[in-house]
Design a protein around this motif. Structure first.
Motif, PDB file in Angstrom:
ATOM      1  N   ILE A 159       6.479 -42.504 -31.985  1.00 48.65           N
ATOM      2  CA  ILE A 159       5.648 -42.396 -31.213  1.00 48.65           C
ATOM      3  C   ILE A 159       4.158 -43.480 -32.394  1.00 48.65           C
ATOM      4  N   ASP A 177       5.320 -47.070 -33.168  1.00 49.28           N
ATOM      5  CA  ASP A 177       5.459 -48.166 -31.909  1.00 49.28           C
ATOM      6  C   ASP A 177       4.389 -48.206 -31.418  1.00 49.28           C
ATOM      7  N   TYR A 178       2.957 -47.802 -31.265  1.00 45.32           N
ATOM      8  CA  TYR A 178       2.019 -47.729 -31.067  1.00 45.32           C
ATOM      9  C   TYR A 178       1.448 -48.301 -32.027  1.00 45.32           C
ATOM     10  N   CYS A 200       6.149 -45.980 -25.446  1.00 44.46           N
ATOM     11  CA  CYS A 200       5.486 -45.067 -26.269  1.00 44.46           C
ATOM     12  C   CYS A 200       5.226 -43.758 -24.800  1.00 44.46           C
ATOM     13  N   ALA A 247       8.280 -42.433 -24.502  1.00 41.37           N
ATOM     14  CA  ALA A 247       8.448 -40.761 -25.870  1.00 41.37           C
ATOM     15  C   ALA A 247       7.352 -39.729 -25.364  1.00 41.37           C
ATOM     16  N   ILE A 248       6.993 -40.348 -24.983  1.00 40.44           N
ATOM     17  CA  ILE A 248       5.268 -39.420 -24.610  1.00 40.44           C
ATOM     18  C   ILE A 248       5.997 -38.455 -23.804  1.00 40.44           C
ATOM     19  N   VAL A 267      -1.539 -45.680 -22.953  1.00 43.47           N
ATOM     20  CA  VAL A 267      -1.285 -44.439 -24.321  1.00 43.47           C
ATOM     21  C   VAL A 267      -2.827 -43.632 -24.592  1.00 43.47           C
TER      22      VAL A 267
END
Ligand SMILES: [Zn+2]
Length: 230
Positions: free
Chosen positions: A94, A97-98, A119, A122-123, A196
């Protein structure tokens, strides 16, 4: 605003200038701010958002431009973002990606928003909220019945707002489509990254801080020969 060079916040001190061509106004503007801390310049290029039916020669454009036009600004210097890195508690896939989303934000808000959405997804998956698409997964987290898993009000509002982004509702975000590039406004991509970041704090950083405090407390209790906290 946060300085993209040194990441220190300062009061926006933009100086705005028109860009002319042959002495005539164009749809472009440029604005400059200087960071009081690191003294470096930040430049943004602005474009007047002109509805197509208004553009019929210079006079109509000028008339429109005189009515306090709405501008779309994009950072052109430096071509980096003040965002990131992700806190160390965030799972690596993650965080990756961030970081990439932050890196492409000044160049492509659409690509940044696509990565930020991945993200978010995924979180939520990591927390057990999995459904047909991201909108449904957002429903799941907002309707969480377990009070110990409840989100703080500010984060609830932010996540709820994700569904109102541009074409978001028209494009179901699934595992397969999360990286699909859809139209966004530059501020939508930034806002997505802000959400995010809030989720990083709520789901990864704060639980780690709590666990650390509990371990420290238990170490003291143990040393004093007292029962430990659960
Ligand atoms: Zn600075």
């Amino acid at each position: 605003m946060k300085c993209p060079h040194c990441s220190i916040s300062f009061h926006e001190n933009w100086q705005d200038n028109e860009i002319t061509r042959d002495g005539k106004r164009s749809v472009w503007r440029i604005r400059l701010a200087a960071c009081p801390t690191c003294k470096k310049d930040i430049l943004e290029l602005g474009k007047i958002k002109v509805p197509t039916k208004v553009v019929k020669g210079d006079s109509a454009l000028e008339a429109f431009a005189n009515l306090m036009p709405e501008l779309e600004w994009r950072q052109v210097f430096p071509l980096t973002s003040s965002r990131g890195p992700a806190p160390k508690e965030v799972p690596q896939h993650i965080a990756k990606d961030y970081t990439e989303a932050c890196g492409v934000l000044p160049i492509s808000p659409k690509a940044a928003a696509a990565l930020a959405r991945r993200c978010l997804q995924a979180i939520l998956h990591g927390q057990g909220y999995k459904d047909r698409d991201l909108a449904k997964e957002i429903d799941l987290v907002l309707n969480e019945n377990d009070p110990s898993k409840g989100l703080p009000l500010s984060l609830r509002d932010m996540i709820d707002g994700v569904r109102n982004f541009g074409n978001f509702s028209a494009h179901p975000i699934t595992d397969r489509t999360s990286l699909q590039v859809i139209d966004v406004e530059p501020h939508e991509a930034e806002w997505c990254l802000e959400i995010v970041e809030e989720m990083f704090q709520h789901f990864y950083v704060q639980p780690a801080v709590r666990a650390e405090r509990k371990a420290a407390l238990n170490a003291k209790l143990q040393a004093a020969g007292k029962p430990l906290t659960k």
